[in-house]
Design an enzyme around this catalytic site. Structure first.
Site, PDB file in Angstrom:
ATOM      1  N   SER A 501       0.755  -0.911   0.183  1.00  0.00           N
ATOM      2  CA  SER A 501      -0.122  -0.360   0.006  1.00  0.00           C
ATOM      3  C   SER A 501       1.170   1.290   0.170  1.00  0.00           C
ATOM      4  CB  SER A 501      -0.995   0.061   1.730  1.00  0.00           C
ATOM      5  OG  SER A 501      -0.058   0.003   2.644  1.00  0.00           O
ATOM      6  N   LYS A 544      -6.449   5.017   8.234  1.00  0.00           N
ATOM      7  CA  LYS A 544      -5.360   5.589   7.562  1.00  0.00           C
ATOM      8  C   LYS A 544      -5.399   7.414   7.189  1.00  0.00           C
ATOM      9  CE  LYS A 544      -3.475   1.758   5.184  1.00  0.00           C
ATOM     10  NZ  LYS A 544      -3.249   1.117   3.717  1.00  0.00           N
TER      11      LYS A 544
END
Length: 637
Positions: A501, A544
């Site tokens: 990611s 996040k």
């Protein structure tokens, strides 16, 4: 593309407006696939037609199976009461007889009357018993004792009832699996120093108690007990139950009751991983358990009507025994159940998780003497939960605020970018920004991943670095090798880095260093990238974003901060109310992109063509130097 505040969470307020006036509690909402599989498995007899039920976390299995049984009326074989009777030919080998359901005690009374009666007048009574309790075993036993008296029978007991039940009783659940609970046991007794067993010491287990019906067994509990799986398979393949020898191996005692025929349907309950392992490791499993009932943990409102989910919520409210939900509580509850699934159109079927939240919210509502659970009660319960579980996240953020971990959220820097990571500690996930830096130097085109060199890189992260290296080579080194090398690293990272990611952030950081173009430090970025620069979805997108937002809010929102995420993750956005409010007030931003070029333009405030032109010019200059150096090397050699 900048994302509007309305797109940062599901349409929870619109859903709440569709609440019906009345809902019928239903635990089986969204489980039609599994229900069809159970119907198929339970409508087919035979020893090779059992099923495996995938039970997702949070499902109350007994509730679900009970409702399925009520709807489908599971019937597989004739149920009987089973009785062990004294064997006139062997004291250690009692015989078993079967009589119709709930008739065992009546049968024993008649049997007692036979043995009390004179042998000469027994025939009419025996004929009556044969007619009242039609069974070959009963008939054979009556012939065996037709001329016997109590004195001819061994021991002091005539019979014991092993299993008795009514014809319409529900399935049996065996969720605490031991050898005794599943297969039964024969206990021992000591009489005048002699170790022996007797009829009353025979105890049936779940297999015999469910004989003729349905037995649900916890698969994990079964497999944790050595030898039980093999023993169960043998019974299912032979359709016969043989009693084990009583006592342990150190006690010499022989007592062998007659085997009982077994005709039942077994449903193994467990996780998908257990099912996969059994299929792979046990060659008999597919033959014995061909039916898979796969219960879902999500309810998709893109495929099913929303109205049915209100029936499921009615079931959860009933089982939780809480105050009723006020109308404004439903949007907050919908936000919670979609957050669990990570998709805007998927609602959770995790009964236990929803019950826990409702009970916490109910306790808060009762403290203020309310008669219903309001949205603020649910929000307060979630905040309390976050406070209980957020200590590690708070320590992490404090380290950044105090400067122990260096993260910039303002200004611009060449070759430095804020990536977004997620950390799991004790089952609690929280987002944390991480600083990624890149430097370039004269070399042979290698991209050195310092984390991999120091053995702090997982295999998936290493793959991500290789992919971004391939993208750079595909764009800038198609015809000849680059005369420039680079290094990249997660700064102040002292544990293994894994996942892809961060590959988009690493690529943007490298291109910034190559083009000598500064990156806006107020923007953080997450996303995976392929060899052609397309941005791909990542996990934990909400955590996040919220982790970076919390850092920026604590330092002070400037209106220039935000996050860049893959467009493929838009369907997973379900952000906290604070984040949505800041986006609506234009103090924080969420951008969705599909290609690395879009990310570069947001991060550097420059067009992709200009950046790539700078990189091409720099590489050409270095390539010319490389040619001149190579010429002099060849000359002197």
């Amino acid at each position: 593309m900048r994302i509007a505040a309305d797109a940062l969470q599901p349409q929870i307020f619109e859903w709440a407006k569709q609440r019906p006036k009345h809902a019928n509690a239903n635990a089986l909402v969204g489980q039609q696939r599994a229900l069809n599989a159970l119907q198929q498995a339970l409508s087919i007899g035979g020893r090779y037609a059992h099923g495996f039920v995938v039970t997702p976390a949070g499902m109350r299995t007994s509730d679900v199976l009970q409702q399925v049984q009520n709807q489908q009326q599971w019937v597989h074989a004739d149920k009987f009461d089973w009785v062990y009777v004294a064997n006139p030919e062997s004291a250690s080998q009692p015989l078993c007889v079967n009589v119709p359901c709930s008739k065992a005690n009546d049968f024993l009374i008649k049997l007692w009357e036979v043995l009390q009666a004179d042998v000469a007048v027994r025939k009419p009574l025996i004929d009556f018993i044969k007619e009242a309790y039609p069974s070959e075993r009963v008939a054979r036993y009556l012939e065996l004792i037709a001329d016997k008296t109590f004195d001819d029978l061994p021991g002091t007991e005539l019979a014991t009832v092993i299993v008795t039940h009514d014809e319409h009783e529900p399935f049996m659940m065996c969720d605490r699996v031991t050898e005794a609970s599943l297969f039964g046991s024969i206990r021992l007794q000591s009489v005048e120093g002699t170790i022996s067993s007797d009829l009353h010491l025979i105890e049936a287990g779940a297999i015999l108690k469910a004989n003729g019906g349905v037995l649900a067994i916890d698969a994990e509990e079964l497999l944790l007990q050595p030898g039980l799986w093999r023993k169960l398979k043998y019974i299912l393949k032979t359709s016969e139950f043989d009693w084990p020898q009583p006592g342990d191996s150190n006690v010499a005692a022989y007592y062998q009751p007659q085997a009982i025929p077994v005709h039942l349907k077994v449903l193994l309950l467990g996780e998908r991983d257990i099912y996969a392992q059994l299929r792979e490791l046990d060659r008999d499993f597919d033959n014995l358990f061909p039916y898979l009932a796969d219960f879902s943990s999500h309810y998709s409102i893109s495929q099913e009507p929303l109205q049915a989910y209100f029936d499921y919520l009615a079931y959860v409210e009933r089982e939780a025994a809480v105050l009723p939900l006020a109308s404004d509580a439903y949007p907050a509850l919908f936000k919670f159940v979609t957050r669990i699934t990570d998709f805007q159109t998927e609602l959770s079927l995790d009964t236990i998780a929803i019950m826990q939240l409702l009970r916490e919210a109910c306790a808060i509502a009762r403290e203020r003497n309310a008669t219903a659970i309001a949205a603020d009660d649910i929000s307060s319960a979630l905040k309390q939960r976050e406070s209980r579980e957020g200590y590690i996240a708070e320590l992490s953020r404090r380290a950044i605020l105090e400067g122990q971990v260096y993260i910039e959220t303002e200004g611009e820097v060449i070759g430095q970018i804020n990536g977004l990571t997620v950390i799991t500690a004790g089952g609690h996930e929280f987002g944390e920004p991480t600083r990624i830096t890149a430097t370039v130097h004269y070399g042979d085109g290698d991209i050195i991943d310092i984390d991999r060199k120091s053995e702090l890189s997982g295999s998936i992260h290493t793959k991500g670095v290789m992919i971004l290296s391939a993208y750079i080579a595909n764009v800038f080194a198609r015809n000849e090798a680059m005369a420039l090398s680079a290094t990249i690293v997660f700064e102040q990272s002292y544990h293994e880095v894994d996942g892809d990611s961060a590959s988009l952030a690493e690529l943007c950081c490298l291109l910034s260093a190559l083009a000598e173009a500064p990156i806006q430090q107020g923007l953080a970025i997450t996303g995976a990238v392929d060899q052609f620069g397309r941005v791909q979805a990542i996990g934990a997108v909400n955590e996040k974003i919220e982790g970076y937002f919390e850092l920026c809010r604590t330092r002070g929102l400037t209106g220039h901060q935000g996050v860049i995420i893959p467009a493929a993750n838009l369907s997973q956005l379900n952000l906290a109310d604070d984040v949505i409010a800041a986006v609506k007030a234009d103090k924080f931003h969420v951008f969705a992109i599909e290609h690395v070029g879009e990310a570069l333009e947001l991060l550097t405030q420059s067009e992709q063509k200009q950046l790539y032109a700078k990189i091409e010019q720099r590489l050409n200059e270095l390539q010319q130097i490389e040619r001149e150096v190579s010429w002099w090397r060849r000359w002197f050699n």
